[in-house]
Design a protein around this motif. Structure first.
Motif, PDB file in Angstrom:
ATOM      1  N   ASN A  73       0.472  -1.059  -0.234  1.00  0.00           N
ATOM      2  CA  ASN A  73      -0.086  -0.064  -0.135  1.00  0.00           C
ATOM      3  C   ASN A  73       1.101   1.315   0.133  1.00  0.00           C
ATOM      4  OD1 ASN A  73      -2.481  -1.216  -0.101  1.00  0.00           O
ATOM      5  ND2 ASN A  73      -2.708  -1.832   2.055  1.00  0.00           N
ATOM      6  N   LEU A  74       1.871   1.448   1.104  1.00  0.00           N
ATOM      7  CA  LEU A  74       2.804   2.471   1.194  1.00  0.00           C
ATOM      8  C   LEU A  74       4.074   2.187  -0.315  1.00  0.00           C
ATOM      9  CD1 LEU A  74       3.431   2.692   4.822  1.00  0.00           C
ATOM     10  CD2 LEU A  74       2.393   3.314   3.482  1.00  0.00           C
ATOM     11  N   GLN A  75       3.920   1.252  -0.558  1.00  0.00           N
ATOM     12  CA  GLN A  75       4.300   1.946  -2.001  1.00  0.00           C
ATOM     13  C   GLN A  75       3.675   2.140  -3.644  1.00  0.00           C
ATOM     14  OE1 GLN A  75       6.914  -2.049  -3.123  1.00  0.00           O
ATOM     15  NE2 GLN A  75       5.681  -2.227  -4.115  1.00  0.00           N
ATOM     16  N   HIS A  76       2.839   1.935  -2.853  1.00  0.00           N
ATOM     17  CA  HIS A  76       1.672   1.967  -4.300  1.00  0.00           C
ATOM     18  C   HIS A  76       0.971   3.736  -4.297  1.00  0.00           C
ATOM     19  CE1 HIS A  76      -2.046   1.850  -6.911  1.00  0.00           C
ATOM     20  NE2 HIS A  76      -2.765   2.657  -5.720  1.00  0.00           N
ATOM     21  N   ASP A  77       0.992   4.156  -2.696  1.00  0.00           N
ATOM     22  CA  ASP A  77       0.817   5.118  -3.055  1.00  0.00           C
ATOM     23  C   ASP A  77       2.077   6.355  -2.894  1.00  0.00           C
ATOM     24  OD1 ASP A  77      -1.808   4.934  -2.127  1.00  0.00           O
ATOM     25  OD2 ASP A  77      -1.193   4.841   0.078  1.00  0.00           O
ATOM     26  N   LEU A  78       3.383   5.659  -2.607  1.00  0.00           N
ATOM     27  CA  LEU A  78       4.278   6.910  -2.681  1.00  0.00           C
ATOM     28  C   LEU A  78       4.051   6.811  -4.911  1.00  0.00           C
ATOM     29  CD1 LEU A  78       6.583   8.195  -1.526  1.00  0.00           C
ATOM     30  CD2 LEU A  78       8.055   6.261  -1.724  1.00  0.00           C
ATOM     31  N   ARG A  79       4.495   5.637  -4.990  1.00  0.00           N
ATOM     32  CA  ARG A  79       5.057   5.402  -6.452  1.00  0.00           C
ATOM     33  C   ARG A  79       4.640   6.706  -7.373  1.00  0.00           C
ATOM     34  NH1 ARG A  79       4.754   0.685  -7.428  1.00  0.00           N
ATOM     35  NH2 ARG A  79       7.031   0.642  -7.720  1.00  0.00           N
ATOM     36  N   LEU A  80       2.193   6.642  -7.223  1.00  0.00           N
ATOM     37  CA  LEU A  80       1.380   7.289  -7.956  1.00  0.00           C
ATOM     38  C   LEU A  80       1.474   8.578  -7.629  1.00  0.00           C
ATOM     39  CD1 LEU A  80      -1.855   5.696  -7.297  1.00  0.00           C
ATOM     40  CD2 LEU A  80      -0.378   5.774  -9.432  1.00  0.00           C
ATOM     41  N   ASP A  81       2.061   8.922  -6.420  1.00  0.00           N
ATOM     42  CA  ASP A  81       2.497  10.922  -5.684  1.00  0.00           C
ATOM     43  C   ASP A  81       3.386  10.873  -6.217  1.00  0.00           C
ATOM     44  OD1 ASP A  81      -0.008  11.000  -3.951  1.00  0.00           O
ATOM     45  OD2 ASP A  81       1.836  11.079  -2.487  1.00  0.00           O
ATOM     46  N   ALA A  82       4.373  10.424  -6.701  1.00  0.00           N
ATOM     47  CA  ALA A  82       5.646  10.563  -7.524  1.00  0.00           C
ATOM     48  C   ALA A  82       5.511  10.671  -8.921  1.00  0.00           C
ATOM     49  CB  ALA A  82       6.760   9.715  -6.842  1.00  0.00           C
ATOM     50  N   TYR A  83       4.814  10.047  -9.451  1.00  0.00           N
ATOM     51  CA  TYR A  83       4.331  10.292 -10.826  1.00  0.00           C
ATOM     52  C   TYR A  83       3.824  10.847 -11.394  1.00  0.00           C
ATOM     53  CZ  TYR A  83       2.418   8.874 -15.603  1.00  0.00           C
ATOM     54  OH  TYR A  83       1.934   8.859 -16.650  1.00  0.00           O
ATOM     55  N   ASP A  84       2.724  11.417 -10.151  1.00  0.00           N
ATOM     56  CA  ASP A  84       1.452  12.875 -10.402  1.00  0.00           C
ATOM     57  C   ASP A  84       2.557  13.845  -9.866  1.00  0.00           C
ATOM     58  OD1 ASP A  84      -0.778  13.553 -10.721  1.00  0.00           O
ATOM     59  OD2 ASP A  84      -0.419  14.116  -8.071  1.00  0.00           O
ATOM     60  N   HIS A  85       3.618  13.809  -9.753  1.00  0.00           N
ATOM     61  CA  HIS A  85       4.360  14.957  -9.716  1.00  0.00           C
ATOM     62  C   HIS A  85       5.069  15.300 -10.517  1.00  0.00           C
ATOM     63  CE1 HIS A  85       6.185  18.854  -7.060  1.00  0.00           C
ATOM     64  NE2 HIS A  85       6.854  18.074  -7.628  1.00  0.00           N
ATOM     65  N   GLU A  87      14.507   8.244  -0.040  1.00  0.00           N
ATOM     66  CA  GLU A  87      14.697   9.697  -0.353  1.00  0.00           C
ATOM     67  C   GLU A  87      15.263  10.513  -1.563  1.00  0.00           C
ATOM     68  OE1 GLU A  87      18.946  10.092   1.775  1.00  0.00           O
ATOM     69  OE2 GLU A  87      18.041  10.057   4.199  1.00  0.00           O
ATOM     70  N   ARG A  88      15.506   9.621  -2.142  1.00  0.00           N
ATOM     71  CA  ARG A  88      15.890   9.813  -3.614  1.00  0.00           C
ATOM     72  C   ARG A  88      14.253  10.384  -3.717  1.00  0.00           C
ATOM     73  NH1 ARG A  88      19.137   8.361  -8.451  1.00  0.00           N
ATOM     74  NH2 ARG A  88      18.196   7.097  -8.608  1.00  0.00           N
ATOM     75  N   ALA A  89      13.708   8.856  -4.037  1.00  0.00           N
ATOM     76  CA  ALA A  89      11.583   9.980  -3.971  1.00  0.00           C
ATOM     77  C   ALA A  89      11.161  10.313  -3.723  1.00  0.00           C
ATOM     78  CB  ALA A  89      11.334   8.546  -4.500  1.00  0.00           C
ATOM     79  N   MET A  90      11.839  10.968  -2.760  1.00  0.00           N
ATOM     80  CA  MET A  90      11.015  11.643  -1.308  1.00  0.00           C
ATOM     81  C   MET A  90      11.262  12.844  -2.000  1.00  0.00           C
ATOM     82  SD  MET A  90       8.827  10.933   0.305  1.00  0.00           S
ATOM     83  CE  MET A  90       8.288  11.447   1.465  1.00  0.00           C
ATOM     84  N   ASN A  91      13.098  13.377  -2.327  1.00  0.00           N
ATOM     85  CA  ASN A  91      13.537  15.046  -3.728  1.00  0.00           C
ATOM     86  C   ASN A  91      12.719  14.967  -4.343  1.00  0.00           C
ATOM     87  OD1 ASN A  91      15.473  15.258  -1.229  1.00  0.00           O
ATOM     88  ND2 ASN A  91      16.673  13.741  -2.323  1.00  0.00           N
ATOM     89  N   LEU A  92      12.419  13.450  -5.838  1.00  0.00           N
ATOM     90  CA  LEU A  92      11.421  13.910  -6.737  1.00  0.00           C
ATOM     91  C   LEU A  92      10.523  14.987  -6.760  1.00  0.00           C
ATOM     92  CD1 LEU A  92      11.328  13.549  -9.625  1.00  0.00           C
ATOM     93  CD2 LEU A  92      10.680  11.131  -9.379  1.00  0.00           C
ATOM     94  N   ILE A  93       9.486  14.302  -5.432  1.00  0.00           N
ATOM     95  CA  ILE A  93       8.329  14.950  -4.655  1.00  0.00           C
ATOM     96  C   ILE A  93       8.514  15.977  -4.451  1.00  0.00           C
ATOM     97  CG2 ILE A  93       6.508  14.347  -2.898  1.00  0.00           C
ATOM     98  CD1 ILE A  93       6.509  11.507  -3.192  1.00  0.00           C
ATOM     99  N   ASP A  94       9.227  16.566  -3.820  1.00  0.00           N
ATOM    100  CA  ASP A  94      10.078  17.563  -3.108  1.00  0.00           C
ATOM    101  C   ASP A  94      10.368  18.392  -4.546  1.00  0.00           C
ATOM    102  OD1 ASP A  94       9.353  16.865  -0.621  1.00  0.00           O
ATOM    103  OD2 ASP A  94      10.713  16.682   0.053  1.00  0.00           O
TER     104      ASP A  94
END
Length: 584
Positions: A95-107, A316-323
């Motif tokens: 679930n967390l992986q799914h949510d994070l990936r969707l947020d990253a892609y949407d961003h 951290e790489r994923a969160m940096n992308l989202i940020d």
């Protein structure tokens, strides 16, 4: 934790199951001590005296039978909660992986095009796929392992202090050293695994680039050359991993030495206490087994620290992308297609890519329902002008107005919905012909799709395909020719029926027959709508209401085809070059 907050109950249940599983996991060691006590002391055992004696059960054999039954219950309880904790933690990870990936892609979709000029597609794919998957590895096992090490430490320590406080202190002395060592190694691993993830992104980027350009690689017979490029990227990844492995591999042996000290102390000092009748034989057995149960799982901290650091470096790489800051706002005044007339005005618009000026003080009004064409040499700024209108970029100065409203004050999605865009290299999904024509349009009828294909003169080739409109076009439409892809892109724009239509080099890569059919379609669909055409082939825009010539980012000539020919300027020279005709 921000993402996990949406799954608080799952976290609580997963943690509870981990604790209960560890509780049942520790009990068998206690039973071993009780069994030894029963065998040695018989009817005078602790179990008979303190518990079973109240029910008249004191015979040694009966005690052992009850102990065996209790053991079976404990093992079943441990197995049941093992199943439940695995189920919960793995579901949570997914679930967390799914949510994070969707947020990253949407961003990523919302970032302006300038961001992608300095990014590689393969690296972004690595972040949104491989890096986010690293979280799954940690949550599947690492989180449970941390909880269980803490629980076993508390449970076992409690038993130790109840049975023999002095021995408890000695046995627990290595614990601070073990924890310090685990955290020390974790800090050492952090920068190393950051390099590993960067190297992994480089490999992914190189592979993605080469696979997309495979036809060119084959045509130039550079397979071996590109293989060396992949080898270099892979070797860098291997070396980065080797540097991390050199540290991570040392964690377990170091922790094992600390565990050895604690186990030896319990074994020797506990044995001395037992020989001097200060500790019962059964209690001694329990403590020896529990020492291993207490300390040995801490070797797992090495694996957990390694897993955690791998996951954190990736996340951290994923969160940096989202940020990454979104430069172009999506908010603004709502706009409906029906209220758009289609007047476009450029007022003192200037734009630069980095330090390279591309457009300088562009002033132009495109009247509603008119067809305007932009021509000029490569790099003159034609396509940039359109990208500014679509707000792929924002001008450094000046503004663009739609029906008198500044485009940057209009809701971005609404702005783009009123514009039909046909690019030189149109994007096709790996779907059917019909799905690509109806792309972005919900509930389009089969009749509407058919009519759009007919208007784009695409029926001729579609009806020859084995499955017609149900034919799959392949990744990026690779099963179709360039001209066929362009006709589908045009049919898509026709079905959208926008008040503004943009054709960016839509006929540059097609043959003369296809160009003629597309031109016939354009003559029909451009009526009563604002149409902007960017073209190198001047024959496709000779009937435009207004032709604008761009050179070095400046608008140097404007007029109709005939007036520009009479002016004997840049346009007339281009026309003569392409057709060989006299211009007067």
């Amino acid at each position: 934790m921000r993402y996990a907050n949406n799954y608080r109950r799952d976290f609580q249940l997963a943690t509870l199951y981990s604790v209960l599983n560890k509780f049942f996991d520790v009990l068998p060691e206690v039973l071993i001590g009780v069994a030894v006590d029963i065998v040695v002391n018989g009817e005078k055992s602790f179990l008979a005296r303190e518990i079973l004696g109240q029910f008249g059960i004191t015979q040694t054999w009966h005690q052992l039978i009850l102990l065996g039954a209790l053991n079976a219950v404990i093992w079943m309880g441990e197995s049941w909660f093992e199943y439940l904790l695995c189920l919960r933690w793995r579901k949570l990870a997914q679930n967390l992986q799914h949510d994070l990936r969707l947020d990253a892609y949407d961003h990523v979709q919302k970032l302006d095009m300038a961001y992608f000029e300095n990014q590689r597609t393969g690296n972004l794919m690595s972040v949104m796929n491989e890096d986010i998957n690293q979280m799954e590895r940690f949550l599947n096992g690492g989180a449970n392992q941390i909880i269980q090490v803490i629980c076993s430490s508390i449970m076992v320590s409690t038993v130790f202090f109840v049975l023999q406080p002095k021995l408890a202190v000695i046995a627990l002395l290595p614990v601070p050293a073990i924890l310090f060592g685990a955290f020390w190694f974790q800090k050492k691993l952090a920068p190393r695994y950051a390099k590993v993830r960067e190297a992994a992104g480089d490999v992914s980027a190189r592979l993605n680039n080469n696979l997309l350009g495979l036809a060119t690689i084959k045509a130039f017979a550079t397979e071996e050359f590109e293989k060396q490029h992949i080898a270099q990227a892979s070797a860098a990844y291997k070396d980065a991993n080797a540097a991390a492995i050199a540290v991570s591999s040392a964690i377990t042996p170091v922790i094992r030495m600390a565990i050895l000290a604690g186990f030896t102390a319990t074994l020797v000092y506990g044995g001395w206490l037992t020989l001097h009748n200060e500790l019962a034989v059964g209690a001694y057995s329990v403590l020896v087994y529990l020492t291993q149960r207490l300390l040995w799982p801490m070797t797992g901290l090495a694996e957990v620290a390694d897993m955690y650091q791998r996951s954190m470096s990736a996340i951290e790489r994923a969160m940096n992308l989202i940020d990454t800051k979104i430069q172009i706002s999506y908010d603004g005044k709502k706009l409906t297609t029906s209220e758009v007339k289609g007047e476009i005005r450029f007022e003192n618009v200037s734009f630069s890519y980095a330090d390279h000026p591309t457009l300088q003080n562009i002033n132009l009004t495109i009247s509603s329902g008119k067809t305007v064409a932009f021509v000029g040499s490569t790099g003159s700024g034609k396509s940039t002008l359109v990208k500014l209108l679509l707000r792929f970029y924002s001008p450094q100065s000046g503004q663009i107005l739609l029906d008198g409203q500044a485009s940057d004050q209009i809701n971005l999605q609404d702005l783009r919905r009123v514009i039909g865009y046909v690019a030189q290299d149109s994007f096709l999904t790996d779907g059917t012909i019909a799905e690509n024509i109806a792309y972005g349009i919900n509930n389009a009828s089969d009749e509407a799709v058919y009519e759009a294909a007919r208007a784009a003169e695409a029926l001729e080739f579609i009806e020859k395909l084995p499955l017609g409109f149900a034919t799959k076009v392949g990744e990026r439409g690779q099963k179709l020719s360039g001209g066929q892809r362009q006709r589908l892109a045009l049919a898509r724009a026709i079905l959208k029926d926008p008040p503004i239509l943009i054709l960016d080099e839509a006929t540059s890569a097609v043959d003369n027959e296809t160009e003629a059919s597309i031109q016939r379609s354009l003559d029909v669909i451009s009526k009563n709508r604002t149409t902007i055409i960017i073209a190198h082939r001047l024959s496709t825009i000779r009937n435009a209401d207004l032709i604008c010539v761009l050179e070095n980012g400046k608008m140097t000539e404007t007029g109709t085809h005939q007036t520009l020919l009479q002016d004997q300027g840049i346009y007339a020279a281009l026309w003569k070059l392409q057709t060989g005709e006299r211009t007067f």
